[in-house]
Design an enzyme around this catalytic site. Structure first.
Site, short mmCIF file in Angstrom:
data_model
loop_
_atom_site.label_atom_id
_atom_site.label_comp_id
_atom_site.label_asym_id
_atom_site.label_seq_id
_atom_site.Cartn_x
_atom_site.Cartn_y
_atom_site.Cartn_z
N GLU A 154 0.84 -1.21 0.00
CA GLU A 154 0.00 0.00 0.00
C GLU A 154 0.87 1.26 0.00
OE1 GLU A 154 -2.85 -0.17 3.17
OE2 GLU A 154 -4.08 -1.61 2.09
N GLU A 309 -6.33 -8.05 -0.22
CA GLU A 309 -6.68 -8.04 1.20
C GLU A 309 -8.16 -7.71 1.35
OE1 GLU A 309 -4.53 -5.35 3.70
OE2 GLU A 309 -2.62 -5.78 2.74
N TRP A 317 -9.60 -0.05 12.62
CA TRP A 317 -9.07 1.30 12.48
C TRP A 317 -10.17 2.36 12.28
CZ3 TRP A 317 -10.73 1.98 7.56
CH2 TRP A 317 -10.66 0.90 6.67
N GLU A 357 -2.73 -4.27 15.59
CA GLU A 357 -3.84 -4.88 14.84
C GLU A 357 -4.38 -6.15 15.50
OE1 GLU A 357 -2.01 -4.82 10.89
OE2 GLU A 357 -3.27 -3.09 10.42
N LYS A 358 -4.18 -6.26 16.81
CA LYS A 358 -4.61 -7.50 17.47
C LYS A 358 -6.13 -7.63 17.52
CE LYS A 358 -3.74 -5.57 22.08
NZ LYS A 358 -3.13 -4.33 21.56
N HIS A 360 -8.07 -6.77 14.94
CA HIS A 360 -8.51 -6.85 13.54
C HIS A 360 -8.81 -8.32 13.25
CE1 HIS A 360 -8.38 -6.56 9.16
NE2 HIS A 360 -8.16 -5.27 9.22
C1 GLA Z 1 -4.00 -2.49 5.15
C2 GLA Z 1 -2.60 -3.07 5.29
C3 GLA Z 1 -2.54 -4.25 6.18
C4 GLA Z 1 -3.40 -4.07 7.40
C5 GLA Z 1 -4.81 -3.76 6.97
C6 GLA Z 1 -5.77 -3.60 8.12
O1 GLA Z 1 -4.72 -3.04 4.15
O2 GLA Z 1 -2.05 -3.38 4.03
O3 GLA Z 1 -1.20 -4.45 6.55
O4 GLA Z 1 -2.89 -3.00 8.17
O5 GLA Z 1 -4.79 -2.53 6.29
O6 GLA Z 1 -7.07 -3.35 7.67
#
Ligand code: GLA
Length: 645
Positions: A154, A309, A317, A357-358, A360
Site C-alpha cells: 500500500e 486483502e 481502524w 492490529e490484534k 482486527h
Molecule cells: C491495510 C494493510 C494491512 C493491514 C490492513 C488492516 O490493508 O495493508 O497491513 O494493516 O490494512 O485493515
C-alpha cells in the site's frame, strides 16, 4: 531464472491471505500449514512486514527462517506471493540516517515506532531496501513455492509526501524534467500572481505551510511528483526482481487512494491488486466496493485482478468497527470475483496477539481455529471453475482522473464540497442502480469499446483527454457530463473563452455563471422535482440543444438545468439519486445499453463474467429473480452463480 508460475490462468480463484510467521514460534508454522490446507488456502502472501527479522542489524541478514517457511508452505501445496519486506523499515534505519524520517509541511518530523516511517526521497531507504530485495531475490527467486512478487505494501499509506530538503531537491529535479527552464515553470504555475516569480531554482520549494493559499499549479505538480517519487521505489524493486525472476510483480492498491495516480502506476504492474475494506455500517458500501472493483479492472485494461486483502469480519481502524453481517463476507467476496478478481485474499491469516492490529479479524482467530465461514468460502471457491481469466462484459465507462481530483481539491474553489470522487460515486451509484456494468477508466483512455461514457465533474482535462472525448462522440458514442467539467488545462489554468472552454462545443451549452447556492435549489426533470445542494449553473444552450430539465423557483427559475446536444447529455447540478438515474436512463436508452439482467429489484446486483452470471442480493430480505425463464431465489445477503442465459 524461474519461469512464470500458474499465475495467468488459475483454475479457480486463489484463496488465502497475508501470512506473518515472524509473529509466531516455529511450531505454529507447522500447524498453520495444516490449518491452511483444511481451510482451502492456496496462496499466502509472506513477509510484508518482515524487514526487521530479515535484517536485524544493518547489513546483517537472517534469511534462513524464511526458507523454512517457504518449504513448509510448498510442502503443503500452498503457493507464495513473496513480499519484498520493504513496506516498513526497522528502527535501525532511522538511527543510521535520521534524515530518512519523513517531515510534514509544518517542518515537524515523524518518528519510528509505527510503520512506513520513511521519506520517499531518502537515498538511505532506497539503498537499504534494494540491498534487502537483492538478498531475497538471490536466495529465493527460484523457490518452487513462488508464483508472484509483492513489492512494498500500500505505497503512500501512510506517508505519501515529505517536505524535507532532500525532497525539495528531488522536486526541483522532477520539475526541470517536466518544464525545462525556470521561465517555463513560472508560466506553468502562473507566478505573475502574488509576486511569486522565481528567478532561481533554489527558490523553488515543496508546498510547505504558508500564510494563506499556496500556488495551485505548484500543489498540482507536487502531487504528481509525490506519486512519481513512490513509483520510483516500486520500479527500482521491480527492475531488480526482473533481473532474477520472470515471475509477475504486483503491489497492492487501495481503491481511490487520494495521493497516488494509480492510472500512471498500473501499466507497471504485471497484475493489479487491491485491498478492500467495506464499512458494514454503511448500507450502500457494496456499491462503493463494486466501483473499486471496476476501477481495478479499468486500471488493468480489463484484465483480471487480485483481491489482495479484505477482512473476514471487522477492521480495527474505524472509530466503531462494525462486523460484516451473516452472508456479507461470502457475498462481498463473490462480488469481487464477479467483477474480475482471480483471487480472494485477506489481511491476515492468523490474528495477532500483540501490536496495533490484534483486534482486527483474521482467517484464524485468537482461538487458533480457522473461522467456519472461511473454510466454507475456501471450499466454495475451490469448486468455482470457468470464471477465472474470464472478462467482465461492460459497455459503459466512467472516467476518473487523479490530476483533476488533485486540482479541484485545492482551496479557493467556488464550492469546496464539490469533489471529484463524490461526484464520481454519485454517477457510479446511478449506473449501479440501473444495473449497468461499468469500467472505471482514466481520461484519455481508448473509449471505442463503450456505448456510454460518464464524465463526472472532471474539472481538469489535458488536450489529449479532450481529443479522446471528441473522437468518441464523433464516432457515435453517448456521453454524460457532470457539472464543473472541462474548466482548466493540465496546468490548472483557465483558457480564455466561454465556459467550459474545454468542452463547450461538445456540450452545445455555454455556462454563463457558476452559482453555488446558499440553500437547496430545485431541478425539475422528467416530471419529478429534485432538491440540489452545493452547486447550480446559469446555462445558455446553443440553438438545437434540447432542454431536458430546468431549475424551478429562486433566481434560476425556468432556466435550463439538464441538456442534451445530440448524444451528449449535461447535468449542471449534482442531482440526487433519482435525478441522476433519470439522466442515466435517458442516456442508456440513447446508447442502447442495459443491465446484465432485466427487472432487478433494488439492492440486487447482476454481473456477467465470461459465461457466468453472478447474482448478489445485498438486501436484508429474500428476493425472487427470473433467469432465462427460471425462478431463482436468493436469501438475504445471499449470492448465486449461474450459467448466463
Ligand atoms: C491495510 C494493510 C494491512 C493491514 C490492513 C488492516 O490493508 O495493508 O497491513 O494493516 O490494512 O485493515
Amino acid at each position: 531464472m524461474t519461469t512464470p508460475g500458474p499465475w495467468s490462468a488459475p483454475h479457480v480463484p486463489w484463496f488465502g491471505g497475508d501470512y506473518n510467521p515472524e509473529q509466531w514460534p516455529e511450531d505454529v508454522w507447522v500447524r498453520d500449514v495444516e490449518l491452511m490446507r483444511a481451510a482451502g488456502v492456496t496462496l499466502a502472501t509472506v513477509g510484508v512486514f518482515s524487514w526487521a527479522r530479515l535484517e536485524p542489524r544493518p547489513g546483517e541478514y537472517d534469511l534462513d527462517w524464511l526458507g523454512r517457511v517457504l518449504d513448509l508452505l510448498h510442502g503443503g501445496g500452498i503457493a507464495v506471493d513473496l513480499a519484498t519486506a520493504t513496506a516498513s523499515p526497522p528502527p535501525w534505519l532511522a538511527r543510521l540516517d535520521p534524515a530518512s524520517l519523513p517531515v510534514r509541511a509544518d517542518g515537524s518530523r515523524l518518528w519510528p515506532g509505527s510503520r512506513q516511517a520513511y521519506c520517499p526521497s531518502s537515498t538511505t531507504y532506497r539503498e537499504r531496501s534494494l540491498a534487502l530485495v537483492e538478498r531475497l531475490a538471490t536466495r529465493y527467486a527460484d523457490h518452487p513455492a513462488l508464483v508472484l512478487w509483492h513489492v512494498g505494501n500500500e505505497f503512500g499509506n501512510h506517508v505519501a509526501e515529505c517536505f524535507c530538503d532532500r525532497s525539495a531537491e528531488r522536486f526541483r529535479e522532477w520539475l526541470r524534467d517536466r518544464h525545462g527552464g525556470i521561465e517555463a515553470l513560472n508560466a506553468a504555475w502562473g507566478t505573475a500572481f502574488w509576486s511569486q516569480h522565481y528567478s532561481d531554482w533554489a527558490e523553488v520549494l515543496p508546498p510547505r505551510a504558508t500564510p494563506t493559499f499556496g500556488n495551485p499549479g505548484q500543489a498540482l505538480d507536487w502531487r504528481r511528483f509525490c506519486s512519481d517519487e513512490l513509483l520510483g521505489h516500486y520500479l527500482a524493486e521491480r527492475d531488480l526482481l526482473r533481473r532474477h525472476s520472470a515471475l509477475p510483480v504486483t503491489t497492492n492498491f487501495v481503491g481511490f487512494w487520494p495521493e497516488l495516480d494509480y492510472s500512471s502506476w498500473a501499466p507497471h504492474l504485471d497484475v493489479v491488486s487491491q485491498d478492500t475494506y467495506q464499512d458494514p455500517a454503511d448500507p450502500r458500501t457494496h456499491v462503493d466496493a463494486a466501483m473499486v472493483c471496476d476501477l481495478m479492472r479499468g486500471l488493468g485494461d480489463g484484465r483480471p485482478w487480485l483481491l489482495m486483502e479484505q477482512t473476514t469480519a471487522r477492521v480495527n481502524w474505524r472509530e466503531r468497527n462494525v462486523a460484516k453481517r451473516p452472508g456479507q463476507y461470502r457475498a462481498w467476496s463473490l462480488q469481487a470475483v464477479a467483477r474480475g478478481a482471480d483471487a480472494v485474499l485477506h489481511f491476515q491469516w492468523r490474528q495477532s496477539t500483540a501490536g496495533a492490529e490484534k483486534w482486527h479479524s483474521a482467517m484464524v482467530g485468537h482461538d487458533g481455529e480457522p473461522r467456519a465461514d472461511v473454510a466454507a468460502l475456501g471450499a466454495e471457491l475451490a469448486a468455482l471453475t470457468g470464471v477465472t481469466g474470464q472478462p467482465v462484459h461492460g459497455r459503459t465507462a466512467l472516467v476518473f482522473s487523479w490530476p483533476s481530483w488533485w486540482a479541484q481539491a485545492q482551496p479557493a474553489q467556488p464550492a469546496a464540497e464539490l469533489d471529484h470522487l463524490t461526484e464520481a460515486r454519485r454517477w457510479y451509484a446511478g449506473t449501479w442502480d440501473e444495473g449497468l456494468t461499468v469500467d472505471v477508466v482514466r481520461p484519455g483512455a481508448d473509449l471505442t469499446a463503450y456505448a456510454l461514457v460518464v464524465l463526472p465533474t472532471v474539472y481538469l482535462l489535458a488536450d489529449a483527454e479532450v481529443a479522446a472525448l471528441e473522437a468518441y462522440v464523433a464516432g457515435g458514442g453517448t456521453l454524460v457530463v457532470g457539472c464543473w467539467s472541462g474548466l482548466v488545462d493540465d496546468r490548472d489554468q483557465v483558457p480564455v473563452g466561454r465556459y467550459p472552454a474545454r468542452l463547450r462545443d461538445l456540450l452545445g451549452v455555454t455556462v454563463l455563471e457558476h452559482l453555488p447556492p446558499a440553500g437547496p435549489v430545485t431541478v425539475e426533470l422528467a416530471g419529478d422535482r429534485h432538491q440540489v445542494a452545493v452547486w447550480s449553473e446559469r446555462l445558455a444552450p446553443d440553438p438545437g440543444t434540447e432542454v431536458l430539465g430546468s431549475y424551478a423557483g429562486g433566481e434560476l427559475d425556468g432556466c435550463p438545468a439538464v441538456t442534451r446536444h445530440g448524444r451528449v447529455f449535461y447535468a449542471s447540478a449534482p442531482l440526487p439519486p433519482a435525478g441522476t438515474r433519470a439522466v442515466l436512463a435517458a442516456a442508456a436508452a440513447a446508447a442502447g445499453v442495459g443491465p446484465a439482467l432485466a427487472g432487478l429489484p433494488p439492492g440486487v446486483e447482476a454481473v456477467r463474467r465470461g459465461d457466468s452470471l453472478f447474482l448478489l442480493n445485498h438486501t436484508d430480505a429474500p428476493v425472487e429473480l427470473v433467469v432465462g425463464g427460471e425462478p431463482v431465489r436468493l436469501a438475504a445477503r445471499d449470492a448465486v452463480v449461474r450459467r448466463a442465459p
